[in-house]
Design an enzyme around this catalytic site. Structure first.
Site, PDB file in Angstrom:
ATOM      1  CD  GLU A 154      -2.885  -1.046   2.418  1.00 11.26           C
ATOM      2  OE1 GLU A 154      -3.852  -1.821   2.409  1.00 11.26           O
ATOM      3  OE2 GLU A 154      -2.685  -0.196   3.318  1.00 11.26           O
ATOM      4  N   GLY A 158       4.468  -1.329   3.249  1.00 11.29           N
ATOM      5  CA  GLY A 158       5.106  -2.291   2.360  1.00 11.29           C
ATOM      6  C   GLY A 158       5.473  -3.542   3.126  1.00 11.29           C
ATOM      7  CD  GLN A 306      48.167 -10.572  -7.548  1.00 11.78           C
ATOM      8  OE1 GLN A 306      48.328  -9.581  -6.854  1.00 11.78           O
ATOM      9  NE2 GLN A 306      48.752 -11.727  -7.286  1.00 11.78           N
ATOM     10  CB  ILE A 366      35.816  -6.662 -15.990  1.00  8.54           C
ATOM     11  CG1 ILE A 366      36.326  -6.904 -14.563  1.00  8.54           C
ATOM     12  CG2 ILE A 366      36.604  -7.481 -17.010  1.00  8.54           C
ATOM     13  CD1 ILE A 366      36.161  -8.306 -14.066  1.00  8.54           C
ATOM     14  CD  GLU A 392       8.082 -11.528  -5.015  1.00  2.00           C
ATOM     15  OE1 GLU A 392       6.869 -11.731  -5.129  1.00  2.00           O
ATOM     16  OE2 GLU A 392       8.659 -10.629  -5.625  1.00  2.00           O
TER      17      GLU A 392
END
Length: 413
Positions: A154, A158, A306, A366, A392
């Protein structure tokens, strides 16, 4: 202790891959604008409030028809509904496998659309519906003749669902509902909205909330607007209910026992959501590693650094731990009542959803500028799976559930 997959799953996954290549990939290629860098714009009907374009949803419907005809769509449903009685372990492995393939018509999580359907509403109906309700809704929701939105959240409530302010009062042989709902996913095409309203008890009480099957064309049921979200198109509506009248037969489950209905929906979704996030994370990890091996910078592969190796190694380790946790929770769900293992499901859910976001972010980094572009999938995956950390049950709610079990708070209640 056996960590191998059930014997039937490797062959099943191979059959599924073959079906995707034969039936779904060519269909996707004919509508590539929904999956390449144009995807968000091609899918969104801006003039209609940002909801999905009908042509896009028609394509999803065609995918589901093909999947149903081939025997895949209902895999996780009971045989009484034409399914294969797929277990929670089956569904966890399948959902991870499909998401690991990346974005595609075979498994478009933005729409919770997949060749292997996720049908929490059907499971709710089978568990809580009357014989008449099951006859009217169960099969129809699988085929798309009926569709059900989920009206729990609502404007002012929540995660604190037991404090909802929408009310329903009995008036003769009808219930009269008044209130408002927020983020009513899928209501733009739904025939019914499952509205949760307080019918007795005090604010904060778990008892006294009832679930109502409300036709979306009922007088007094209105949609003032749709929320534009981080990932578009949107199907998250604001809903208002003013003197909405439904018959007593519209109650799903027991009067005052609607929270049990809601919990079933959430638990069925959480473990499969976790498996999908895991698959998406693994896709990002693998794509980033592949790119780092092939990208030459300063005369050597990017993977020789690394600063690139270690974050991906950490993510790969996390993915393996989450995989074991997801499968462990799914295995228990197949044997125990969902409330008995809700802490395991919560662990798997919040860790997997967080992992997907971290993996997508690292893959972007990356890949550099290309990773930030829409020509790679990482931005789309990040924006979608970021939603899972709120829906959920927010990850804070998931962590609280783990703490409840850890410290015995649930036993004290």
């Amino acid at each position: 202790m056996d960590f191998t997959l059930p014997d039937h799953l490797p062959g099943l996954l191979a059959e599924m891959d073959d079906f995707i290549e034969r039936e779904i990939a060519p269909l996707q290629a004919d509508h590539i604008q929904y999956f390449d860098h144009r995807r968000e714009f091609a899918r969104t009907d801006v003039e209609a409030g940002g909801i999905p374009r009908r042509e896009w949803e028609d394509l999803l419907d065609e995918m589901r028809r093909r999947a149903d005809a081939a025997g895949w769509l209902r895999y996780g449903l009971p045989s009484s509904l034409g399914g294969r009685d797929g277990t929670n372990v089956d569904m966890a492995v399948i959902r991870e496998h499909l998401a690991h393939k990346g974005l595609g018509l075979h498994n478009d999580l933005q729409d919770e659309s997949s060749i292997v359907g996720n049908f929490p509403q059907v499971i709710m109906m089978e568990r809580f519906g009357t014989d008449e309700q099951r006859r009217e809704f169960s099969q129809a929701m699988i085929t798309g003749e009926r569709s059900m939105a989920f009206g729990l959240t609502e404007p002012d409530h929540g995660s604190d669902a037991t404090w909802l302010e929408t009310t329903a009062e009995l008036d003769g042989d009808s219930w009269v509902i008044n209130g408002a709902k927020r983020f009513n996913t899928g209501v733009h095409r739904a025939t019914h909205d499952l509205i949760f309203a307080r019918t007795s008890g005090e604010a904060g009480s778990a008892r006294g909330i009832t679930a109502f099957l409300v036709p979306t064309d009922t007088p007094g049921f209105t949609i003032p607007y749709y929320w534009w979200t981080f990932n578009m198109p949107t199907d998250h509506a604001e809903v208002e209910l003013r003197d909405v009248r439904v018959p007593t037969t519209a109650v799903l489950g027991e009067v005052d026992g609607g929270l049990d209905v809601a919990q079933t929906f959430l638990h069925e979704n959480r473990i499969r959501q976790a498996a999908s996030s895991l698959g998406a994370a693994q896709y990002c990890i693998d794509r980033a590693a592949e790119y780092a091996r092939s990208r030459i910078v300063f005369g050597k592969p990017l993977s020789a650094n690394q600063a690139v190796q270690w974050p991906l190694a950490e993510l790969a380790t996390e993915a393996q731990m989450v995989r074991l946790l997801v499968n462990y929770a799914a295995w228990h769900l197949d044997r125990d009542h969902h409330l008995e293992v809700s802490d395991k499901v919560s662990m798997a859910n919040y860790r997997a959803n967080r992992l997907a976001c971290e993996a997508a972010d690292r893959a972007m980094q990356i890949h550099g500028g290309v990773g930030y572009s829409r020509h790679e999938q990482f931005e789309h995956l990040y924006r979608h799976h970021r939603r899972y950390r709120i829906t959920e049950g927010a990850e804070e709610i998931q962590i609280r559930r783990v703490a409840q079990r850890l410290f015995g708070f649930d036993r004290k209640r």
